[in-house]
Design a protein around this motif. Structure first.
Motif, short mmCIF file in Angstrom:
data_model
loop_
_atom_site.label_atom_id
_atom_site.label_comp_id
_atom_site.label_asym_id
_atom_site.label_seq_id
_atom_site.Cartn_x
_atom_site.Cartn_y
_atom_site.Cartn_z
N GLY A 79 0.71 -1.17 0.05
CA GLY A 79 0.10 -0.11 -0.04
C GLY A 79 0.94 1.17 -0.11
O GLY A 79 2.27 1.40 -0.44
N ARG A 120 -3.18 3.50 3.40
CA ARG A 120 -4.14 2.40 2.73
C ARG A 120 -3.22 1.31 2.69
O ARG A 120 -2.06 1.41 1.87
CB ARG A 120 -4.44 2.95 1.42
N GLU A 128 -8.19 -5.54 3.90
CA GLU A 128 -7.76 -4.05 3.75
C GLU A 128 -7.67 -3.28 5.17
O GLU A 128 -8.56 -3.42 5.75
CB GLU A 128 -8.74 -3.24 2.62
#
Length: 247
Positions: A79, A120, A128
């Protein structure tokens, strides 16, 4: 990207045209004292399980970032982290690491004193983790994968607070939002907030003697039979108000 993630990313990146929250007024007298260290911590939920912690420590013109995941699937996670560090400037860091025993801890430094950050991360089997905050524009915004909290100064004695749950239309949610500064706190909630157009929204206007920005913001939400979602922002000192008040 979820509605909550998009909200945080938009606020942080569009806030780049605003003065940095750590900047001194133009007419402030010169001083040889270094700026005090300040810490902001965001704790939120990952999807579909696990927790994420994003901590940013501001020390002069450096920001130290620490990221911790727990209760998430083992394997490779990738990420990015974006941090706003001043007018039209962001520092973007690509992240890639292996989660073992369902725990990940990484840290790094960036140049500049941050007024916000967006994390993220994506892992195996669609997992996630997202955590973000912004202190630009006379407001505090905090989000994770499913929740968002906003406390905005709309006048010298008025704050507007809002909680937002990313959800499927139809069910009713129990939603709570609380926030506090160095001298007082406020909180409100409702046990039956219907999800409409992909979100369940709770909003309140709070009158105060002086509408300072909060040092803590907490959002909690739950639907019947569902997971209890929790999001928390904690700052060692409240963010200064950096724009003229607007009614």
């Amino acid at each position: 990207m979820t509605r909550c993630a998009a909200l945080a990313a938009t606020v942080v990146l569009l806030g780049a045209g605003l003065p940095a929250a750590s900047a001194a007024p133009a007419d402030a007298p010169p001083t040889d004292e270094p700026p005090a260290e300040r810490t902001v911590t965001v704790r939120g939920d990952c999807g579909p399980s696990g927790r994420v912690v994003l901590r940013q420590v501001l020390d002069g013109d450096r920001t130290t970032v620490a990221v911790r995941l727990r209760g998430v699937p083992d394997g490779r996670w990738r990420g990015e982290h974006l941090v706003e560090v001043g007018v039209d400037d962001t520092e973007d860091t690509r992240l890639a690491a292996d989660v073992r025993a369902h725990v990940l801890a990484v840290g790094f430094e960036v140049d500049g004193a941050a007024v916000g950050g967006v994390l993220r991360l994506s892992g195996p089997r669609g997992a996630e983790c997202h955590a973000a905050y912004s202190e630009a524009g006379s407001m505090v915004v905090v989000t994770d994968a499913r929740l968002a909290g906003v406390v905005r100064r709309s006048g010298p004695r008025r704050l507007v607070a809002r909680a937002d749950v990313d959800c499927r239309p139809g069910p009713r949610w129990s939603v709570e939002l609380g926030f506090s500064d160095e001298s007082s706190g406020s909180g409100f909630g409702s046990p039956r907030v219907r999800c409409r157009s992909g979100s369940a929204v709770l909003r309140e206007v709070v009158e105060r003697d002086v509408a300072t920005l909060p040092a803590t913001v907490e959002v909690a939400a739950r639907r019947p039979g569902g997971r209890h979602l929790r999001l928390r922002y904690v700052a060692s000192d409240p963010a200064p108000v950096d724009l003229p008040s607007r009614r």
